[in-house]
Design a protein around this motif. Structure first.
Motif, PDB file in Angstrom:
ATOM      1  N   GLU A  55     114.522  75.564 151.944  1.00  0.00           N
ATOM      2  CA  GLU A  55     114.136  76.139 151.142  1.00  0.00           C
ATOM      3  C   GLU A  55     112.662  76.497 150.887  1.00  0.00           C
ATOM      4  O   GLU A  55     112.162  77.347 150.896  1.00  0.00           O
ATOM      5  CB  GLU A  55     114.682  76.138 149.737  1.00  0.00           C
ATOM      6  CG  GLU A  55     114.125  77.007 148.501  1.00  0.00           C
ATOM      7  CD  GLU A  55     114.750  76.717 147.100  1.00  0.00           C
ATOM      8  OE1 GLU A  55     114.394  77.564 146.533  1.00  0.00           O
ATOM      9  OE2 GLU A  55     115.254  75.556 146.960  1.00  0.00           O
ATOM     10  N   ARG A  58     111.240  78.106 154.359  1.00  0.00           N
ATOM     11  CA  ARG A  58     111.631  79.459 154.180  1.00  0.00           C
ATOM     12  C   ARG A  58     110.448  80.116 153.337  1.00  0.00           C
ATOM     13  O   ARG A  58     110.220  81.218 153.773  1.00  0.00           O
ATOM     14  CB  ARG A  58     113.177  79.722 153.540  1.00  0.00           C
ATOM     15  CG  ARG A  58     114.218  79.522 154.844  1.00  0.00           C
ATOM     16  CD  ARG A  58     115.443  80.149 154.409  1.00  0.00           C
ATOM     17  NE  ARG A  58     115.801  79.474 152.951  1.00  0.00           N
ATOM     18  CZ  ARG A  58     116.794  78.732 152.852  1.00  0.00           C
ATOM     19  NH1 ARG A  58     117.025  77.958 153.909  1.00  0.00           N
ATOM     20  NH2 ARG A  58     117.170  78.369 151.511  1.00  0.00           N
ATOM     21  N   GLU A  61     107.407  80.368 155.130  1.00  0.00           N
ATOM     22  CA  GLU A  61     107.442  81.241 156.189  1.00  0.00           C
ATOM     23  C   GLU A  61     107.245  82.614 155.811  1.00  0.00           C
ATOM     24  O   GLU A  61     106.772  83.448 156.316  1.00  0.00           O
ATOM     25  CB  GLU A  61     108.507  81.144 157.132  1.00  0.00           C
ATOM     26  CG  GLU A  61     108.664  81.905 158.166  1.00  0.00           C
ATOM     27  CD  GLU A  61     109.882  81.525 159.212  1.00  0.00           C
ATOM     28  OE1 GLU A  61     109.901  82.167 160.244  1.00  0.00           O
ATOM     29  OE2 GLU A  61     110.775  80.730 158.943  1.00  0.00           O
ATOM     30  N   LYS A  62     108.146  82.913 154.803  1.00  0.00           N
ATOM     31  CA  LYS A  62     108.330  84.300 154.283  1.00  0.00           C
ATOM     32  C   LYS A  62     106.919  84.704 153.668  1.00  0.00           C
ATOM     33  O   LYS A  62     106.676  85.991 153.811  1.00  0.00           O
ATOM     34  CB  LYS A  62     109.318  84.276 152.885  1.00  0.00           C
ATOM     35  CG  LYS A  62     109.713  85.616 152.390  1.00  0.00           C
ATOM     36  CD  LYS A  62     110.619  85.803 151.407  1.00  0.00           C
ATOM     37  CE  LYS A  62     111.085  86.967 150.803  1.00  0.00           C
ATOM     38  NZ  LYS A  62     112.164  87.204 149.790  1.00  0.00           N
ATOM     39  N   GLN A  66     102.813  79.891 157.438  1.00  0.00           N
ATOM     40  CA  GLN A  66     103.449  78.720 158.031  1.00  0.00           C
ATOM     41  C   GLN A  66     102.291  78.109 158.873  1.00  0.00           C
ATOM     42  O   GLN A  66     102.592  76.776 159.131  1.00  0.00           O
ATOM     43  CB  GLN A  66     104.708  79.086 158.603  1.00  0.00           C
ATOM     44  CG  GLN A  66     104.395  80.250 159.926  1.00  0.00           C
ATOM     45  CD  GLN A  66     104.792  81.503 159.480  1.00  0.00           C
ATOM     46  OE1 GLN A  66     104.724  81.759 158.368  1.00  0.00           O
ATOM     47  NE2 GLN A  66     104.776  82.443 160.503  1.00  0.00           N
ATOM     48  N   ILE A  88     114.118  73.016 160.778  1.00  0.00           N
ATOM     49  CA  ILE A  88     113.258  73.269 159.620  1.00  0.00           C
ATOM     50  C   ILE A  88     111.705  72.848 159.942  1.00  0.00           C
ATOM     51  O   ILE A  88     111.692  71.573 160.243  1.00  0.00           O
ATOM     52  CB  ILE A  88     113.780  72.358 158.409  1.00  0.00           C
ATOM     53  CG1 ILE A  88     115.362  72.743 158.070  1.00  0.00           C
ATOM     54  CG2 ILE A  88     112.933  72.547 157.129  1.00  0.00           C
ATOM     55  CD1 ILE A  88     116.048  72.001 157.196  1.00  0.00           C
TER      56      ILE A  88
END
Length: 231
Positions: A55, A58, A61-62, A66, A88
């Motif tokens: 989580e 993510r 990255e979203k 990152q 991950i």
């Protein structure tokens, strides 16, 4: 390769989040400009640890961060290794003196992994002269003051946590060949003093995780530090 920047460092687990869910707090910190996230879980199963690691990665990255936000796992190089095997993105680990040695962590996870080490509260400068730093990437010093999120620290004869003076913190940071980040009860008002030292950054738990508005709290921390450092 993620840019390694210790300036604004959040240590977080779901148990630390007082008003908002874990994911919302992580996202708030990243959006506010935090540069390092450490996932710290003391009682979770491996499955729970991996779920939260996924989580966290993510979310970073979203938000398109990152390559700018390092994601570290506390104490568990085995979890970092499993996370990487599952695709991950994890950048490394943070360990204490009694945990898996940094050299072993890098051997397990990969030589590219970041390995942070908690420095002892007493005789900090002597530690630099006796410890093997070849596999360590940064030091984490704590606490700045008494804090409920860190209860395994050195005690004096009166069973009080040993708190290094700001002069000791600065002396350690100036002498250290590695970046040094300070935390343990750090609040926004502390940053005007800490930013004047040779520290590379600060880390917080409650100052963001325990805030009713984590984004506002994180932004104030980031802006205060950056302003004091003329960034």
């Amino acid at each position: 390769m993620t840019k390694f920047n210790l300036s604004h460092y959040l240590v977080i687990g779901p148990e630390n989040c007082a008003f908002k869910p874990y994911g919302e707090v992580v996202a708030a910190a990243v959006r506010a400009g935090f540069t390092c996230i450490q996932l710290r879980l003391k009682t979770a199963s491996d499955a729970e640890f991996l779920t939260l690691a996924a989580e966290t990665a993510r979310i970073i990255e979203k938000l398109g961060r990152q390559d700018e936000v390092s994601f570290l796992i506390n104490d568990r190089p085995d979890i970092a290794l499993k996370a990487r095997a599952a695709g991950i993105k994890t950048d490394g680990v943070h360990v204490g003196q009694c945990d898996t040695p940094p050299a072993v962590c890098k051997k397990m996870i990969g030589e590219d992994a970041i390995a942070g080490l908690s420095a002892p509260q007493e005789k900090l400068l002597e530690y630099l002269e006796s410890a093997d730093l070849s596999c360590v990437d940064y030091f984490g010093l704590a606490p700045l003051r008494e804090t409920e999120t860190k209860n395994d620290l050195a005690k004096n004869r009166n069973n009080r946590t040993i708190i290094p003076a700001i002069e000791e913190i600065n002396a350690f940071a100036e002498k250290s060949p590695l970046p040094v980040v300070m935390g343990g009860g750090v609040k926004k008002d502390d940053l005007t003093l800490l930013a004047k030292t040779a520290l590379s950054g600060y880390f917080v738990v409650s100052a963001v995780c325990g805030a009713e508005d984590p984004y506002k709290a994180a932004s104030e921390l980031v802006n205060t530090w950056n302003s004091c450092r003329n960034i």
